[in-house]
Design a protein around this motif. Structure first.
Motif, PDB file in Angstrom:
ATOM      1  N   ARG A 113       0.356  -0.995  -0.447  1.00  0.00           N
ATOM      2  CA  ARG A 113       0.079   0.329  -0.031  1.00  0.00           C
ATOM      3  C   ARG A 113       0.936   1.590   0.102  1.00  0.00           C
ATOM      4  O   ARG A 113       0.311   2.185  -1.102  1.00  0.00           O
ATOM      5  N   SER A 114       1.949   1.011   0.546  1.00  0.00           N
ATOM      6  CA  SER A 114       2.879   2.914   1.146  1.00  0.00           C
ATOM      7  C   SER A 114       3.484   2.860  -0.528  1.00  0.00           C
ATOM      8  O   SER A 114       3.716   3.660  -1.569  1.00  0.00           O
ATOM      9  N   LEU A 115       3.601   1.908  -1.384  1.00  0.00           N
ATOM     10  CA  LEU A 115       4.342   1.746  -2.822  1.00  0.00           C
ATOM     11  C   LEU A 115       3.505   2.350  -3.544  1.00  0.00           C
ATOM     12  O   LEU A 115       3.699   3.599  -3.789  1.00  0.00           O
TER      13      LEU A 115
ATOM     14  N   TYR B 245      12.979   5.145   1.338  1.00  0.00           N
ATOM     15  CA  TYR B 245      14.068   3.534   0.915  1.00  0.00           C
ATOM     16  C   TYR B 245      13.747   2.254   1.500  1.00  0.00           C
ATOM     17  O   TYR B 245      14.534   1.857   0.840  1.00  0.00           O
ATOM     18  N   PRO B 246      12.263   2.176   2.515  1.00  0.00           N
ATOM     19  CA  PRO B 246      12.941   0.962   2.385  1.00  0.00           C
ATOM     20  C   PRO B 246      12.531   0.031   1.839  1.00  0.00           C
ATOM     21  O   PRO B 246      13.477  -1.550   2.009  1.00  0.00           O
ATOM     22  N   LEU B 247      11.532   0.061   0.615  1.00  0.00           N
ATOM     23  CA  LEU B 247      11.837  -1.118  -0.509  1.00  0.00           C
ATOM     24  C   LEU B 247      12.692  -0.882  -1.782  1.00  0.00           C
ATOM     25  O   LEU B 247      12.446  -1.422  -2.786  1.00  0.00           O
ATOM     26  N   GLY B 248      13.124   0.467  -1.438  1.00  0.00           N
ATOM     27  CA  GLY B 248      13.827   0.324  -3.511  1.00  0.00           C
ATOM     28  C   GLY B 248      13.309   1.318  -4.149  1.00  0.00           C
ATOM     29  O   GLY B 248      12.382   0.992  -3.959  1.00  0.00           O
TER      30      GLY B 248
ATOM     31  N   ALA C 111       4.146 -13.314  -5.717  1.00  0.00           N
ATOM     32  CA  ALA C 111       3.843 -13.097  -7.020  1.00  0.00           C
ATOM     33  C   ALA C 111       2.441 -12.402  -7.268  1.00  0.00           C
ATOM     34  O   ALA C 111       2.109 -12.020  -8.003  1.00  0.00           O
ATOM     35  N   HIS C 112       1.488 -12.349  -6.326  1.00  0.00           N
ATOM     36  CA  HIS C 112       0.618 -11.978  -6.029  1.00  0.00           C
ATOM     37  C   HIS C 112       0.419 -10.817  -5.310  1.00  0.00           C
ATOM     38  O   HIS C 112      -0.171  -9.983  -5.019  1.00  0.00           O
ATOM     39  N   VAL C 113       1.816 -10.543  -4.842  1.00  0.00           N
ATOM     40  CA  VAL C 113       1.721  -9.101  -3.987  1.00  0.00           C
ATOM     41  C   VAL C 113       2.918  -8.109  -4.910  1.00  0.00           C
ATOM     42  O   VAL C 113       4.317  -8.537  -5.382  1.00  0.00           O
ATOM     43  N   TYR C 114       2.662  -6.936  -4.820  1.00  0.00           N
ATOM     44  CA  TYR C 114       3.902  -6.966  -5.817  1.00  0.00           C
ATOM     45  C   TYR C 114       4.588  -5.770  -4.417  1.00  0.00           C
ATOM     46  O   TYR C 114       5.406  -4.893  -4.131  1.00  0.00           O
ATOM     47  N   ARG C 115       5.948  -7.116  -4.423  1.00  0.00           N
ATOM     48  CA  ARG C 115       6.698  -6.384  -3.409  1.00  0.00           C
ATOM     49  C   ARG C 115       8.597  -6.849  -4.483  1.00  0.00           C
ATOM     50  O   ARG C 115       8.335  -7.149  -5.611  1.00  0.00           O
TER      51      ARG C 115
END
Length: 244
Positions: free
Chosen positions: A49-51, A102-105, A180-184
């Motif tokens: 959600r943050s992304l 920047y936690p996830l790039g 693959a079902h989550v945008y991470r």
């Protein structure tokens, strides 16, 4: 002047592993693409959600949308709206391309912003859920690409049967299907790691400038997605130590 050399088809013994690997990649897509709207637009995953929210904020700032100030991160100075000039681009406090998070790039955010521009060309109104569906579909495709890379690496190192076994296990991996079902970062970091191994092998065999550049590209993209790519430095160090 010699006539162009005719293309020869691979013999069946060499052709069937490639066709089987393609079938496994398609199987991986079949298992990963359905159910992308699993949360019904409620965005239950906090990191995901943050992304989406940060990508939407960056898009509003780049397009100088009327509500861009309302979406801005108040913990940092306000960005300069609109496409940045070279001076603004290099100013971390004013550049609208600085996500201030920047936690996830940052690459994950830039990809979402690019998808947002693409969706705007085909849709009258782009909802946040549309952006989520596009991001998750991209993650599913990237993870299916991992299956193909597993086959290529396995075939190169140990033979076609080993490559097919690795691809089969990758295609049916429950954990990979779930991620693959989550945008991470994970669906993108894994194929980048496999691509890095491919180019490290090329580097040990050829040692050309292109191999060094590709190794640097894959390492840089991996770290731009997630700091957990740190273990990739171990095989990288071993290869370069062997080349010295």
């Amino acid at each position: 002047m010699q006539p162009p050399r005719a293309r020869t088809l691979l013999p069946p013994r060499q052709r069937w592993p490639a066709l089987a690997a393609l079938a496994l990649v398609l199987l991986a897509l079949v298992l990963r693409l359905p159910g992308l709207n699993w949360d019904g637009g409620n965005f239950f995953h906090p990191d995901e959600r943050s992304l989406y929210l940060r990508a939407e904020q960056m898009y509003d700032t780049l397009t100088d949308a009327p509500n861009w100030r309302a979406d801005a991160n108040r913990d940092f100075p306000l960005d300069t709206p609109g496409w940045p000039s070279p001076a603004t681009f290099l100013d971390p406090d004013a550049s609208p391309l600085n996500p201030h998070w920047y936690p996830l790039g940052s690459v994950l955010i830039y990809v979402l912003v690019a998808l947002r521009f693409v969706l705007e060309a085909f849709m009258e109104q782009v909802r946040l859920q549309d952006l989520a569906t596009a991001g998750r579909a991209l993650a599913a495709c990237a993870d299916a690409g991992t299956v193909g890379l597993l086959f290529l690496l396995g075939r190169r190192l140990y033979g076609a049967r080993t490559g097919l076994l690795a691809a089969l296990l990758g295609a049916l991996s429950v954990g990979a299907i779930q991620l693959a079902h989550v945008y991470r970062p994970e669906p993108f970091v894994v194929p980048l790691a496999l691509g890095l191994f491919w180019w490290l092998i090329n580097l040990t065999e050829r040692g050309g400038r292109r191999e060094h550049l590709m190794v640097g590209l894959f390492v840089g993209l991996s770290f731009a997605l997630r700091g957990s790519s740190l273990p990739l430095l171990a095989p990288l160090a071993l290869v370069y130590a062997a080349l010295v």
